[in-house]
Design an enzyme around this catalytic site. Structure first.
Site, PDB file in Angstrom:
ATOM      1  N   THR A  26       0.824  -1.224   0.000  1.00 38.99           N
ATOM      2  CA  THR A  26       0.000   0.000   0.000  1.00 38.99           C
ATOM      3  C   THR A  26       0.851   1.265   0.000  1.00 38.99           C
ATOM      4  OG1 THR A  26      -0.198   0.120   2.425  1.00 38.99           O
ATOM      5  CG2 THR A  26      -1.839  -1.208   1.238  1.00 38.99           C
ATOM      6  N   LEU A  43      -2.759   4.925   0.047  1.00 40.97           N
ATOM      7  CA  LEU A  43      -4.204   4.660   0.057  1.00 40.97           C
ATOM      8  C   LEU A  43      -4.381   3.156   0.274  1.00 40.97           C
ATOM      9  CD1 LEU A  43      -6.898   6.063  -0.203  1.00 40.97           C
ATOM     10  CD2 LEU A  43      -6.759   5.807  -2.679  1.00 40.97           C
ATOM     11  N   HIS A  44      -4.472   2.771   1.541  1.00 46.17           N
ATOM     12  CA  HIS A  44      -4.342   1.359   1.928  1.00 46.17           C
ATOM     13  C   HIS A  44      -5.537   0.488   1.474  1.00 46.17           C
ATOM     14  CE1 HIS A  44      -1.096   2.592   4.693  1.00 46.17           C
ATOM     15  NE2 HIS A  44      -1.914   3.510   5.176  1.00 46.17           N
ATOM     16  N   ASP A  45      -6.708   0.736   2.074  1.00 45.49           N
ATOM     17  CA  ASP A  45      -7.809  -0.241   2.016  1.00 45.49           C
ATOM     18  C   ASP A  45      -8.405  -0.490   0.627  1.00 45.49           C
ATOM     19  OD1 ASP A  45      -9.068   0.741   5.301  1.00 45.49           O
ATOM     20  OD2 ASP A  45      -7.467  -0.625   4.708  1.00 45.49           O
TER      21      ASP A  45
END
Ligand code: RIB
Ligand code: CA
Length: 314
Positions: A194, A240-242
């Site tokens: 990520t 922007l992980h999720d």
């Protein structure tokens, strides 16, 4: 036939983008959104999930509240990253759509027992407390889960809440240990991945320029969300992980990783919540997860832009 998913989440601006991506993707059939304490307390994560559904014009999506704290440890939150509301940046409102009465864990168990034989994928965007509690309450559901795709952990990239641990795992390492040892197919989107999908200025501007409520809301969320990480990492944007969890379901070909053994540290105070990733397969322990390390970040953002363009103001 659309792919059946449950999104378990602690919104959180990046969770919100992931939920919006799922809502904009007809390939996915969101059976429900289950909320957990994480970035902010449960009262706010379940409220934020409903705000996002209303923003997308989807008050029909069932939203459930789950665990208000980790299984063993006390709750650690991340207001310093996400703001007091968990969705700082845009103006928020009190959602009109109801929170479902059923507990999130009961919804997960019931849904997996009625959608048997690997029909449902769990998309986990926060601490794994709800998933672990469901597996403890109803071990029989494990065989009915197609796979669990989760954002969490890290290896070569280290941790983001301690030098060793990433937030989702750190908040509830005992829950993570339950999930990682359940024998369920796992796809892990760690910080190693990520940290390659950064919300640069021009990418945030792209959302702002869409001329829709969703586009503007997203740009305002990311404008707030990125400030902490840009300062911390000195990077050109925030990871922007999720949304990588949802993007994997839609475009698996833009990701690359390796089947490895991952164990969770639950004893040492120094490395509590560490995902011990046997990348070079030296431990002799069996592989239990696919640890993703490569992503085509241009393809990732183009997917986001393409899907978010589909949100038009009514
Ligand atoms: O470490 C990043 C993860 O922790 C993301 O899921 C973010 O939303 C927070 O929950
Ligand atoms: Ca999250």
């Amino acid at each position: 036939m659309a792919r059946k998913i449950i999104i378990d989440t602690d919104p959180g601006q990046d969770d919100a983008v992931a939920i919006l991506l799922a809502l904009a993707s007809p390939e996915l059939d969101i059976l429900g959104i289950t909320c957990v304490a994480g970035n902010v307390p449960l009262a706010l994560t379940q409220r934020n999930a409903r705000i996002i559904c209303e923003l997308a014009g989807r008050p029909d999506v069932p939203v459930f509240a789950g665990a208000s704290r980790p299984m063993v440890r006390s709750l650690v939150t991340a207001e310093h990253v996400h703001g007091k509301t968990g969705l700082n940046g845009p103006e928020l409102w009190e959602p009109g759509m109801p929170l479902r009465k059923e507990h999130a864990v009961d919804f997960i168990v019931k849904t997996l027992r009625t959608n048997r034989d690997g029909a449902v994928t769990l998309c986990v965007l926060g601490p794994l407390t709800n998933i672990a509690l469901a597996l403890i309450k109803a071990p029989d559901i494990a065989e009915h889960i197609h796979e669990i795709v989760l954002m969490g952990g890290g290896s070569f990239e280290g941790g983001n809440v301690t030098p060793a641990a990433e937030f989702n795992i750190y908040v509830d390492p005992h829950a993570a240990k339950v999930v990682f040892s359940a024998g369920i197919p796992l796809v892990v989107m760690p910080l190693d991945l990520t940290h390659q999908t950064l919300t640069t200025r021009d990418r945030v501007a792209r959302f702002a320029g869409m001329g829709s409520k969703v586009g503007s809301f997203t740009a305002e969320m990311l404008g707030f969300f990125e400030r902490f990480d840009m300062e911390k990492y000195g990077s050109a944007g925030a990871p922007l992980h999720d949304p990588n969890v949802i993007a994997y379901l839609l475009r698996p070909e833009i990701y690359g990783g390796r089947e490895v053994n991952i164990e969770i540290e639950t004893e040492s105070m120094l490395t509590l919540g560490m995902t011990v990733v046997d990348w070079w397969r030296v431990s002799g322990r069996g592989a239990n997860a696919t640890f993703m390390r490569e992503v085509d970040d241009h393809a990732f953002f183009n997917l986001l832009f393409e899907r978010f363009e589909s949100f038009v103001d009514s």
